[in-house]
Design a protein around this motif. Structure first.
Motif, PDB file in Angstrom:
ATOM      1  N   GLN A 284       9.156   0.929 -11.891  1.00 30.17           N
ATOM      2  CA  GLN A 284       8.272   1.213 -10.750  1.00 30.17           C
ATOM      3  C   GLN A 284       6.855   0.675 -10.895  1.00 30.17           C
ATOM      4  O   GLN A 284       6.162   0.489  -9.894  1.00 30.17           O
TER       5      GLN A 284
ATOM      6  N   ASP B 165       0.808  -1.233   0.000  1.00 27.82           N
ATOM      7  CA  ASP B 165       0.000   0.000   0.000  1.00 27.82           C
ATOM      8  C   ASP B 165       0.839   1.281   0.000  1.00 27.82           C
ATOM      9  O   ASP B 165       0.291   2.377  -0.138  1.00 27.82           O
ATOM     10  N   ASP B 166       2.126   1.160   0.216  1.00 27.18           N
ATOM     11  CA  ASP B 166       2.968   2.370   0.296  1.00 27.18           C
ATOM     12  C   ASP B 166       3.088   3.042  -1.077  1.00 27.18           C
ATOM     13  O   ASP B 166       3.043   2.361  -2.096  1.00 27.18           O
ATOM     14  N   ASN B 167       3.267   4.367  -1.033  1.00 26.92           N
ATOM     15  CA  ASN B 167       3.516   5.086  -2.280  1.00 26.92           C
ATOM     16  C   ASN B 167       4.994   4.883  -2.655  1.00 26.92           C
ATOM     17  O   ASN B 167       5.900   5.368  -1.975  1.00 26.92           O
ATOM     18  N   ARG B 168       5.216   4.149  -3.735  1.00 26.83           N
ATOM     19  CA  ARG B 168       6.588   3.748  -4.086  1.00 26.83           C
ATOM     20  C   ARG B 168       7.482   4.943  -4.397  1.00 26.83           C
ATOM     21  O   ARG B 168       8.622   4.991  -3.965  1.00 26.83           O
TER      22      ARG B 168
ATOM     23  N   SER C 228       7.220   8.086  -3.451  1.00 23.70           N
ATOM     24  CA  SER C 228       7.628   8.942  -2.323  1.00 23.70           C
ATOM     25  C   SER C 228       8.539   8.159  -1.373  1.00 23.70           C
ATOM     26  O   SER C 228       9.473   8.738  -0.809  1.00 23.70           O
TER      27      SER C 228
END
Ligand code: MRU
Length: 341
Positions: free
Chosen positions: A107, A68-71, A73
């Motif tokens: 990404q 769920d993390d913003n890759r 950032s």
């Protein structure tokens, strides 16, 4: 001895260079912050080794992110932390830029593929650095004759790279070729990389080495005891001006005065083609206590004002040749170095 730095079971492990030669202990990192601190505190040091550590720092940091993390950032946070560790070492920025390109290209793949690709890139960078040093060694050995007495400053050896070394790579390859080679290692105040690391490394390889204090080099050159100088580099501008450990400039001036060749051994990843000259190279200023103290003990009045620039810049005019993995560059360096680009 284990390698200077390695990836092992989701950890980055490096020999703690602050403790050598008294203790052979290892610093284990399970997150990128520990890698950043290892670079800042000089657990690992030497421009190419810092580059490899930073690449693994990215790999490790991204290994710990969740679905769920913003890759993007997460990547930026890790990148900005690592780029603030040591300002002079060009290889740090070179390695980070290379990891960024791989991140940008991959990404949108699955998270496990992204993690794997970043890790593989860091491992490739480590392997390449070792091969690069071996090539530097082999080109550099062509400049050395049997019977040479070689001064080196700081540590540009296996400990400062993924293995083999740049300046010490030249010495290792020369020692394989000729038996009568002797090294003069200057102690390298204030952090003592010469006394602690170069002497340790060369003695383990049974390469004859004599320790001198930094201020002895001129006299020994004048007496004919030193026949050449070879050092590493932290950053080289496109005209050949070279930032390396503080005291390198002094050795270069002394070498010129005494008609002794002065060589710099460095991978192309240390060259900053964007900089026109050495005035543009940022020079790290370190903790004054490194100068005030010897180990834990003060060697001066504790509140004395101190300067502690970690590097100096040797103008290209003092450098006989720059030994790279693609060959030997000579003046004018803006031409010879750009041909190797
Ligand atoms: O402050 P350090 O120990 O990182 O400085 C190291 C040097 O100056 C080396 O000569 C240089 O990084 C080249 S290492 C192959």
């Amino acid at each position: 001895m284990r390698p200077t730095i390695e990836w092992n079971k989701n950890k980055v492990i490096m020999i703690d260079q602050r403790k050598l030669p008294a203790e052979e202990t290892y610093w284990e990192c399970i997150d990128y912050e520990q890698v950043a601190q290892a670079i800042e505190k000089m657990v690992i040091r030497g421009a190419p080794a810092i580059g490899v550590a930073a690449a693994y720092g990215i790999g490790l940091g991204m290994m710990n992110i969740k679905e769920d993390d913003n890759r993007a950032s997460a990547f930026d946070i890790i990148y900005s932390r690592l780029e603030k560790t040591r300002p002079t070492a060009r290889n740090l920025f070179w390695a980070l830029e290379r990891m960024k390109k791989i991140f940008q290209k991959n990404q949108n793949r699955s998270l496990s593929e992204l993690k794997n690709t970043l890790l593989k890139q860091a491992q490739a960078l480590e392997k390449e650095d070792l091969e690069t040093c071996q090539q530097i060694g082999s080109y550099g050995a062509d400049l050395v004759k049997d019977g040479e007495r070689i001064l080196t400053h700081c540590n540009a050896g296996a400990l400062a790279t993924a293995g083999y070394g740049t300046a010490l790579g030249v010495i290792r390859s020369s020692f394989k070729k000729y038996k009568d080679i002797k090294v003069y290692a200057s102690e390298t105040r204030p952090f003592l990389q010469g006394a602690r690391l170069t002497c340790w490394e060369l003695q383990r390889d049974r390469i004859p080495v004599v320790l001198i204090t930094d201020n002895m080099a001129g006299w020994l050159m004048n007496k004919g005891e030193i026949s050449m100088v070879v050092t590493g580099a932290d950053r080289i501008s496109s005209n050949g001006d070279t930032a390396n450990k503080i005291g390198t400039y002094t050795a270069a001036v002394l070498a010129k005065e005494n008609n002794i060749p002065f060589y710099v051994a460095a991978p192309l990843s240390t060259i900053d083609f964007e900089l026109q000259n050495g005035d543009q190279i940022p020079i790290e200023e370190r903790d004054p206590d490194e100068v005030r103290k010897f180990g834990e003990a003060f060697i001066t009045v504790p509140d004395i004002e101190v300067r502690n620039p970690a590097f100096d810049v040797t103008p290209a005019s003092y450098i006989t040749a720059i030994i790279t993995e693609k060959g030997i560059a000579r003046r004018p360096y803006h031409k010879s170095l750009s041909e190797f680009k």
